[in-house]
Design an enzyme around this catalytic site. Structure first.
Site, short mmCIF file in Angstrom:
data_model
loop_
_atom_site.label_atom_id
_atom_site.label_comp_id
_atom_site.label_asym_id
_atom_site.label_seq_id
_atom_site.Cartn_x
_atom_site.Cartn_y
_atom_site.Cartn_z
N TYR A 78 82.55 4.82 31.40
CA TYR A 78 81.21 4.26 31.17
C TYR A 78 80.18 5.13 31.90
O TYR A 78 80.38 5.48 33.06
CB TYR A 78 81.15 2.83 31.70
CG TYR A 78 79.80 2.16 31.56
CD1 TYR A 78 79.29 1.84 30.30
CD2 TYR A 78 79.03 1.86 32.68
CE1 TYR A 78 78.04 1.23 30.17
CE2 TYR A 78 77.79 1.25 32.56
CZ TYR A 78 77.30 0.94 31.30
OH TYR A 78 76.07 0.33 31.18
N ASP A 105 80.51 12.45 36.55
CA ASP A 105 79.73 11.24 36.75
C ASP A 105 80.26 10.52 38.00
O ASP A 105 81.26 9.81 37.94
CB ASP A 105 79.82 10.34 35.52
CG ASP A 105 78.96 9.08 35.67
OD1 ASP A 105 78.40 8.87 36.77
OD2 ASP A 105 78.85 8.31 34.70
N LYS A 148 74.08 3.92 42.36
CA LYS A 148 74.73 2.92 43.21
C LYS A 148 74.54 3.20 44.71
O LYS A 148 73.46 2.98 45.22
CB LYS A 148 76.20 2.77 42.78
CG LYS A 148 76.25 2.30 41.32
CD LYS A 148 77.56 1.83 40.78
CE LYS A 148 77.31 1.17 39.43
NZ LYS A 148 78.09 1.71 38.33
C1 LIG Z 1 77.30 2.04 36.97
C2 LIG Z 1 77.59 3.33 36.33
C3 LIG Z 1 76.63 4.00 35.56
C4 LIG Z 1 75.31 3.38 35.20
O1 LIG Z 1 74.50 3.16 36.30
P1 LIG Z 1 73.28 2.09 36.18
O2 LIG Z 1 72.61 2.19 37.51
O3 LIG Z 1 73.95 0.77 35.94
O4 LIG Z 1 72.44 2.51 35.06
C5 LIG Z 1 76.93 5.26 35.09
N1 LIG Z 1 78.10 5.82 35.35
C6 LIG Z 1 79.07 5.22 36.09
C7 LIG Z 1 80.35 5.92 36.36
C8 LIG Z 1 78.84 3.95 36.58
O5 LIG Z 1 79.81 3.32 37.28
#
Ligand SMILES: *Cc1c(COP(=O)(O)O)cnc(C)c1O
Length: 428
Positions: free
Chosen positions: A144, A239, A267
């Site tokens: 994701y 990511d 995060k």
């Molecule tokens: C949470 C998450 C996102 C998205 O971040 P948001 O701040 O919710 O837009 C993208 N990549 C990874 C791996 C994530 O865990």
């Protein structure tokens, strides 16, 4: 445990917001029942509007690695509020946060601050496309990357939970430039590059997947992605929105010793306020406007409050170096869950990297989405609710990793294992 106030507030919320929430992962769709409405958090605990206490293993889905209301973070936020909340102009605090990111994340030479993880991944793939002059992006099933149109194809997290392989509103034109491959399969990646010669701008991936539950990379897999990207002139986009400052200070790239071209962060980097960031090789980042020609902007980007909590969080992590301790505590939890499940004769397997952990209701290890999709999610849902009744807040989906924070004590972990023991007996 009464949750009547929670129930009333959520009943009203359903009239006001779609599904009563502002993000689907928190709607409890995967475990059934109603979400709990919270009032406050402190340390390792959350308190709901009915006054119930829970040991929190979600930590706002990752950011709260220091626990809720860490004194250093709270103090930094209070001080920042007194100076004004947004200027839309440069501040020195942006330098400080950028310096910390560049110092801590090995591959980042230059960084751009944005407001969420989604913005970070969206911007990074635009940059990869602009830089390489190619259209196609490779992603992996069950990974994701936020709700970016072109990445919302076979996505994990709530998209996996809710079985939305490809959201309505994502056009076929957008989706056609996204190639989806199975995770942990270097051959499939090599073949995709051969089939799409000189068309692939980059490969975006979670170096440890958190969004189909915790799924670590198999030995050599990240190195293989690196090699294949290099050989084909495509950018490796790691990511680390979840893994950055989580699995090690320098994220998965430090833990596994693999150097991506671009990294996305979110995060933890905001310490509980909205921040995302993307960064990497200076020669690539130099293509972003106004240094270069690739457009990306944000009214609130580098927000003074969010940079204050981000700096306080990263600095505190630097001082504490909590990673060995987090690893130990989470390992204790992992072992305790396994033993409790065994005693109750409930089949689970666990996957863990540092303080990211998932008990999968599955036989055999989970290395990709096909395996994750076989989990007994109904049983996970029952387990979740038995834990809730015992004051333990695990992720409200089989397909989300749980997080241990600095604030969790040995006693919290022991209580959690006791609760799990009872919960497994209830659901067997
Ligand atoms: C949470 C998450 C996102 C998205 O971040 P948001 O701040 O919710 O837009 C993208 N990549 C990874 C791996 C994530 O865990």
């Amino acid at each position: 445990m009464s949750r009547s106030k929670s129930h009333d507030i959520f009943a009203r919320a359903k009239h006001l917001m779609p599904g009563g929430v502002n993000s689907p992962a928190r709607a409890f769709g995967a475990v059934g029942g109603e979400p709990i409405v919270f009032e406050r958090g402190e340390g390792a605990y959350l308190y709901d509007v009915d006054g119930n206490q829970y040991i929190d293993y979600i930590g706002s889905w990752g950011p709260m690695i220091l626990g809720h209301l860490h004194p250093k973070v709270k103090e930094a936020l209070h001080a920042a509020v007194d100076q004004g909340t947004s200027f839309g102009a440069p501040t020195e605090r942006e330098n400080k946060l950028a310096e910390l990111i560049i110092e801590i994340i090995p591959s980042v030479q230059q960084v751009r601050l944005v407001n969420s993880g989604t913005e970070a991944t969206m911007s990074a793939i635009r940059l990869a496309r602009g830089f390489t002059g190619r259209d196609k992006i490779i992603k992996f099933a069950g990974n994701y990357h936020g709700h970016v149109d072109s990445l919302l194809v076979a996505a994990g997290s709530a998209a996996a939970t809710l079985g939305v392989p490809n959201s309505p509103g994502v056009t076929a034109g957008t989706a056609k430039d996204t190639i989806v491959l199975p995770y942990n399969n270097a051959d499939a990646l090599q073949e995709a590059f051969e089939r799409n010669k000189d068309q692939i701008a980059g490969v975006i991936f979670e170096p440890v997947v958190g969004n189909m539950g915790c799924v670590p990379p198999l030995p050599g897999y990240l190195q293989a992605i690196r090699e294949i990207c290099t050989n084909n002139g495509a950018l490796m986009i790691m990511d680390e929105v979840m893994t950055g400052f989580r699995v090690a200070a320098g994220g998965a790239q430090e833990l596994y010793g693999v150097t991506p071209d671009l990294t996305t962060l979110g995060k933890i980097v905001g310490g509980g306020l909205p921040i995302g960031a993307y960064g990497g090789r200076a020669d690539i980042m130099g293509h972003i406007l106004p240094a270069g020609e690739i457009f990306q902007a944000g009214t609130l980007s580098g927000n003074p409050l969010a940079t204050a909590t981000g700096i306080a969080t990263l600095q505190t992590l630097k001082e504490l170096n909590p990673y060995p301790e987090l690893d130990k505590k989470t390992q204790t939890l992992e072992k305790g869950l396994l033993k409790a499940a065994q005693q109750a004769n409930v089949g689970i397997v666990t996957a863990r990297v540092g303080s990211m952990l998932t008990p999968f209701f599955h036989e055999g290890a989970v290395h990709n989405w096909d395996a994750a999709a076989q989990c007994d999610t109904k049983r996970y849902g029952k387990f979740f609710w038995e834990l809730i009744e015992r004051g333990v807040y695990f992720p409200c989906s089989q397909y989300e990793a749980l997080f241990v924070s600095v604030a969790h004590t040995d006693d919290d972990i022991a209580k959690t294992i006791d609760a799990a023991q009872e919960a497994f007996l209830k659901i067997r």
